[in-house]
Design a protein around this motif. Structure first.
Motif, PDB file in Angstrom:
ATOM      1  N   ALA A   1       6.678  -5.411  -8.478  1.00 32.73           N
ATOM      2  CA  ALA A   1       6.509  -5.923  -7.110  1.00 32.73           C
ATOM      3  C   ALA A   1       6.091  -7.390  -7.152  1.00 32.73           C
ATOM      4  N   TYR A   2       5.171  -7.703  -8.047  1.00 37.34           N
ATOM      5  CA  TYR A   2       4.657  -9.071  -8.160  1.00 37.34           C
ATOM      6  C   TYR A   2       5.773 -10.055  -8.504  1.00 37.34           C
ATOM      7  N   ARG A   3       6.694  -9.608  -9.348  1.00 39.05           N
ATOM      8  CA  ARG A   3       7.754 -10.519  -9.821  1.00 39.05           C
ATOM      9  C   ARG A   3       8.994 -10.561  -8.936  1.00 39.05           C
TER      10      ARG A   3
ATOM     11  N   ILE B   1      -2.555   5.900   1.574  1.00 43.69           N
ATOM     12  CA  ILE B   1      -2.851   6.059   3.007  1.00 43.69           C
ATOM     13  C   ILE B   1      -3.130   7.530   3.312  1.00 43.69           C
ATOM     14  N   GLY B   2      -2.338   8.414   2.697  1.00 47.54           N
ATOM     15  CA  GLY B   2      -2.492   9.857   2.909  1.00 47.54           C
ATOM     16  C   GLY B   2      -3.867  10.350   2.488  1.00 47.54           C
TER      17      GLY B   2
ATOM     18  N   VAL C   1      11.030   7.390  -8.164  1.00 45.54           N
ATOM     19  CA  VAL C   1      11.167   7.397  -6.698  1.00 45.54           C
ATOM     20  C   VAL C   1       9.797   7.760  -6.124  1.00 45.54           C
ATOM     21  N   GLU C   2       8.800   6.969  -6.443  1.00 43.96           N
ATOM     22  CA  GLU C   2       7.451   7.292  -5.954  1.00 43.96           C
ATOM     23  C   GLU C   2       6.590   6.041  -5.937  1.00 43.96           C
ATOM     24  N   GLY C   3       5.510   6.126  -5.177  1.00 42.14           N
ATOM     25  CA  GLY C   3       4.511   5.057  -5.146  1.00 42.14           C
ATOM     26  C   GLY C   3       5.113   3.703  -4.827  1.00 42.14           C
TER      27      GLY C   3
ATOM     28  N   LEU D   1       0.863  -1.189   0.000  1.00 40.80           N
ATOM     29  CA  LEU D   1       0.000   0.000   0.000  1.00 40.80           C
ATOM     30  C   LEU D   1       0.899   1.238   0.000  1.00 40.80           C
ATOM     31  N   THR D   2       0.600   2.229  -0.836  1.00 42.64           N
ATOM     32  CA  THR D   2       1.516   3.377  -0.935  1.00 42.64           C
ATOM     33  C   THR D   2       1.165   4.481   0.074  1.00 42.64           C
TER      34      THR D   2
END
Ligand code: TXA
Ligand code: MG
Length: 323
Positions: free
Chosen positions: A279-281, A201-202, A305-307, A196-197
């Motif tokens: 991410a999945y791999r 959440i923000g 550099v994000e998410g 979750l980024t």
């Protein structure tokens, strides 16, 4: 006639998993983030067995998985502000929250004697049904301590043996662990980047949660200071263009949208516009390097550099630290 031997896969049925957990055994279970090694919170011997199986230091607490918010409330004391807001928005799902507990309701072994515990309500249908059929269970990622987490049944079997009881739920949807939040100095902070980024959440909190500053003297989350997720291969992370790689014919971890001329082999994390795919791999790729005996690899870090890229970057950075 079938008889058990070490080459026979021990994929258990749902009802067998329920029975084994109730009898105080450890079972590997699927979640939407990564596979977990589950033991019921009320079975302290089984929890001890998890630490032994993983080779996990006793000072590294576990996440308590619940099937409903009420189960979490029964174990906690004062809830931090916005807890219900976060639970309503992200549970079930890949969010873990560190909460103050009622000490007599959560065994010390699960929480490494801390006055808090980590809680999460998983979304994977099998995990949820299992929780509803049993009671809250602890579940660290189903890998040997320090190794890449397991996102497929075969990863669990590689680390714990083909005879290990495993409930097969296919490949993990996210492929990286849950994001962990703690309420520190009046605000929710991220103590572990995850599926979750901060932005997601923000949007619920009304402010962007910062990443907690953690030191050896102030380890908000003990596991974050330990070496983690590393394959045997030495990973060299590079922000520079591939053309500047000093090695001749390197093994590359990179992206399908780029050319890596002359590379000995390219392992793809997907393409540069799809952090979910990377991410999945990620863990499966790190495990593949080991299976194929790769000794060193050049890793393309020219990614945003994000998410969710932040999580991918952080896991690659940890994977590159030598053991
Ligand atoms: O996605 C996930 O969270 C997976 C799946 C299986 O649910 N689980 C997982 O568990 O990643 P594990 O044990 O690999 O990581 C748990 C992390 C550790 O870094 C630990 O230090 C931290 O949670 N943690 C647990 N209890 C804590 C507490 N009371 N205070 C601070 N950190 C805590
Ligand atoms: Mg882990």
């Amino acid at each position: 006639m079938l008889f058990f031997n070490e080459f026979m896969l021990m994929r258990v049925s749902f009802s067998e998993a329920v029975n084994r957990l109730n009898q105080g055994q450890v079972v590997a279970v699927p979640t939407e983030t990564v596979y977990g090694l589950a033991a019921l919170l009320c079975q302290e011997n089984a929890i001890g067995e998890i630490f032994r199986l993983k080779g996990r230091p006793a000072c590294n607490p576990l996440i308590i998985h619940v099937g409903a918010v009420e189960q979490c409330l029964e174990l906690c004391s004062d809830l931090p502000p916005d807890f219900m807001k976060l639970a309503a928005a992200f549970w079930p799902g890949p969010l873990t929250m560190i909460l103050p507990i009622q000490p007599d309701r959560v065994p010390e072994i699960a929480r490494a004697k801390l006055p808090t515990a980590a809680f999460r309500l998983p979304k994977h249908e099998i995990a949820r049904q299992l929780l509803l059929a049993t009671s809250p269970f602890v579940a660290p990622s189903a890998n040997l301590s320090g190794s890449p987490s397991a996102t497929k049944p075969e990863h669990v079997e590689k680390d714990f043996g083909a005879g290990f009881p495993l409930l097969d739920g296919g490949s993990s949807l996210h492929g990286v662990e849950s994001t962990i939040l703690a309420h520190v100095d009046g605000a929710w902070q991220i103590v572990r980047l995850g599926a979750l980024t901060a932005k997601q959440i923000g949007a619920v909190l009304g402010y962007l949660p910062e990443c907690a500053v953690q030191t050896r003297e102030n380890p908000i989350s003990p596991g974050q200071l330990l070496q983690h997720y590393a394959p045997k291969a030495k990973l060299t992370l590079s922000l520079n263009a591939y053309e500047s790689c000093p090695q001749k014919r390197p093994v590359v971890v990179g992206y399908g949208t780029r050319e890596y001329h002359g590379a000995k082999r390219v392992y793809l994390l997907g393409d540069t516009i799809d952090p979910e795919q990377a991410a999945y791999r990620l863990y499966a790729l790190l495990r593949e390097l080991d299976l194929e005996g790769v000794e060193s690899a050049w890793v393309d870090m020219d990614i945003p550099v994000e998410g969710l890229w932040q999580t991918v970057r952080e896991r690659l950075a940890r994977a590159s630290l030598s053991k």
